[in-house]
Design a protein around this motif. Sequence first.
Motif, PDB file in Angstrom:
ATOM      1  N   GLU A 149       1.016  -1.061  -0.038  1.00  0.00           N
ATOM      2  CA  GLU A 149      -0.305  -0.055  -0.068  1.00  0.00           C
ATOM      3  C   GLU A 149       0.851   0.857   0.425  1.00  0.00           C
ATOM      4  O   GLU A 149       0.373   2.914  -0.743  1.00  0.00           O
ATOM      5  N   GLY A 150       2.005   1.282   0.569  1.00  0.00           N
ATOM      6  CA  GLY A 150       3.110   2.429   0.818  1.00  0.00           C
ATOM      7  C   GLY A 150       3.446   2.913  -0.338  1.00  0.00           C
ATOM      8  O   GLY A 150       3.998   3.489  -1.186  1.00  0.00           O
ATOM      9  N   VAL A 151       3.699   1.534  -1.445  1.00  0.00           N
ATOM     10  CA  VAL A 151       4.242   1.897  -2.594  1.00  0.00           C
ATOM     11  C   VAL A 151       3.590   2.215  -3.470  1.00  0.00           C
ATOM     12  O   VAL A 151       3.652   3.526  -3.874  1.00  0.00           O
ATOM     13  N   GLU A 152       2.328   1.721  -3.806  1.00  0.00           N
ATOM     14  CA  GLU A 152       1.382   1.957  -3.980  1.00  0.00           C
ATOM     15  C   GLU A 152       0.915   4.003  -3.998  1.00  0.00           C
ATOM     16  O   GLU A 152       0.956   4.400  -4.603  1.00  0.00           O
ATOM     17  N   LYS A 153       1.076   4.140  -2.728  1.00  0.00           N
ATOM     18  CA  LYS A 153       0.581   5.598  -2.333  1.00  0.00           C
ATOM     19  C   LYS A 153       2.304   6.526  -2.778  1.00  0.00           C
ATOM     20  O   LYS A 153       1.906   7.402  -3.011  1.00  0.00           O
ATOM     21  N   VAL A 154       3.520   5.687  -2.688  1.00  0.00           N
ATOM     22  CA  VAL A 154       4.544   6.342  -2.892  1.00  0.00           C
ATOM     23  C   VAL A 154       4.437   6.914  -4.695  1.00  0.00           C
ATOM     24  O   VAL A 154       4.107   8.047  -5.420  1.00  0.00           O
ATOM     25  N   ARG A 155       3.757   6.189  -5.423  1.00  0.00           N
ATOM     26  CA  ARG A 155       3.217   6.301  -6.972  1.00  0.00           C
ATOM     27  C   ARG A 155       2.331   7.359  -7.263  1.00  0.00           C
ATOM     28  O   ARG A 155       2.653   7.740  -8.233  1.00  0.00           O
ATOM     29  N   GLN A 156       1.367   7.011  -6.804  1.00  0.00           N
ATOM     30  CA  GLN A 156       0.401   8.196  -6.840  1.00  0.00           C
ATOM     31  C   GLN A 156       0.768   9.388  -6.835  1.00  0.00           C
ATOM     32  O   GLN A 156       0.401  10.066  -7.315  1.00  0.00           O
ATOM     33  N   ALA A 157       1.815  10.412  -5.341  1.00  0.00           N
ATOM     34  CA  ALA A 157       2.271  11.339  -5.332  1.00  0.00           C
ATOM     35  C   ALA A 157       3.518  11.290  -5.807  1.00  0.00           C
ATOM     36  O   ALA A 157       3.445  12.931  -6.005  1.00  0.00           O
ATOM     37  N   ALA A 158       4.077  10.813  -6.545  1.00  0.00           N
ATOM     38  CA  ALA A 158       5.860  11.302  -7.049  1.00  0.00           C
ATOM     39  C   ALA A 158       5.244  11.797  -8.344  1.00  0.00           C
ATOM     40  O   ALA A 158       6.114  12.551  -8.628  1.00  0.00           O
ATOM     41  N   ARG A 159       4.638  11.128  -9.078  1.00  0.00           N
ATOM     42  CA  ARG A 159       4.677  11.966 -10.488  1.00  0.00           C
ATOM     43  C   ARG A 159       4.102  13.238 -10.247  1.00  0.00           C
ATOM     44  O   ARG A 159       4.624  14.197 -10.820  1.00  0.00           O
ATOM     45  N   GLY A 160       3.237  13.359  -9.799  1.00  0.00           N
ATOM     46  CA  GLY A 160       2.460  15.269  -9.586  1.00  0.00           C
ATOM     47  C   GLY A 160       3.429  15.755  -8.629  1.00  0.00           C
ATOM     48  O   GLY A 160       3.821  17.166  -8.918  1.00  0.00           O
ATOM     49  N   HIS A 161       4.234  15.295  -7.361  1.00  0.00           N
ATOM     50  CA  HIS A 161       5.923  15.903  -7.200  1.00  0.00           C
ATOM     51  C   HIS A 161       6.649  16.148  -8.028  1.00  0.00           C
ATOM     52  O   HIS A 161       6.823  17.476  -7.402  1.00  0.00           O
ATOM     53  N   VAL A 162       7.054  15.331  -8.920  1.00  0.00           N
ATOM     54  CA  VAL A 162       7.581  15.528  -9.428  1.00  0.00           C
ATOM     55  C   VAL A 162       7.772  16.269 -10.506  1.00  0.00           C
ATOM     56  O   VAL A 162       8.582  17.874 -10.805  1.00  0.00           O
ATOM     57  N   ASP A 163       6.803  16.688 -11.263  1.00  0.00           N
ATOM     58  CA  ASP A 163       6.086  17.376 -11.835  1.00  0.00           C
ATOM     59  C   ASP A 163       6.043  18.903 -11.590  1.00  0.00           C
ATOM     60  O   ASP A 163       6.162  19.991 -11.503  1.00  0.00           O
TER      61      ASP A 163
END
Length: 175
Positions: A118-132
């Motif tokens: 679930e943590g891996v999925e949360k990081v994936r969810q947040a990463a794209r917008g954060h990096v952008d």
Amino acid sequence: MLNFQLIEGGLAMEQPRWLDDEEQRTWRSFLLASRLLFDRVEQGLKQDADLSFAYYEILTRLSQAPGHSMRMVDLAAACVFDRSRLSHAIDRLVRQRWVRRTPSPSDGRGQLAELTEEGVEKVRQAARGHVDQVRSLMFDRLTREQQAALREISEVLATGMVDPPKLTSMGWPSQ
């Protein structure tokens, strides 16, 4: 740093080395830019992923660690958190089921923080917008030369505040 000097009747402090006008402008610009950047990043993560920057930092560090796991003491150093702050944050992340605590196999008293699926999925969810957002707020505004200068300045500032061996434990990039 304030210096002391002997005067008749006791010690007196010297005047602080006040910032000149150019130093004051540099300091204020740095503060404003830093605060605005971190406020926007925090807002973006909360809006896009319902996640604070501190929690994102923990989840990201774990996602990049071998086996998605780190000793708590190493994770605290990498995130520049004291142990108590990290422990409270990990407790919250455990309640969210994004992280689990496990005993350290190499140290009976130590603990590992381990990223869950679930943590891996949360990081994936947040990463794209954060990096952008980081790219938009910082890297797209700077030339490659300015990026190199900012990195160099940041390295000078960091190494002036922390001993190099501790920087390595914080995940400082190798040259």
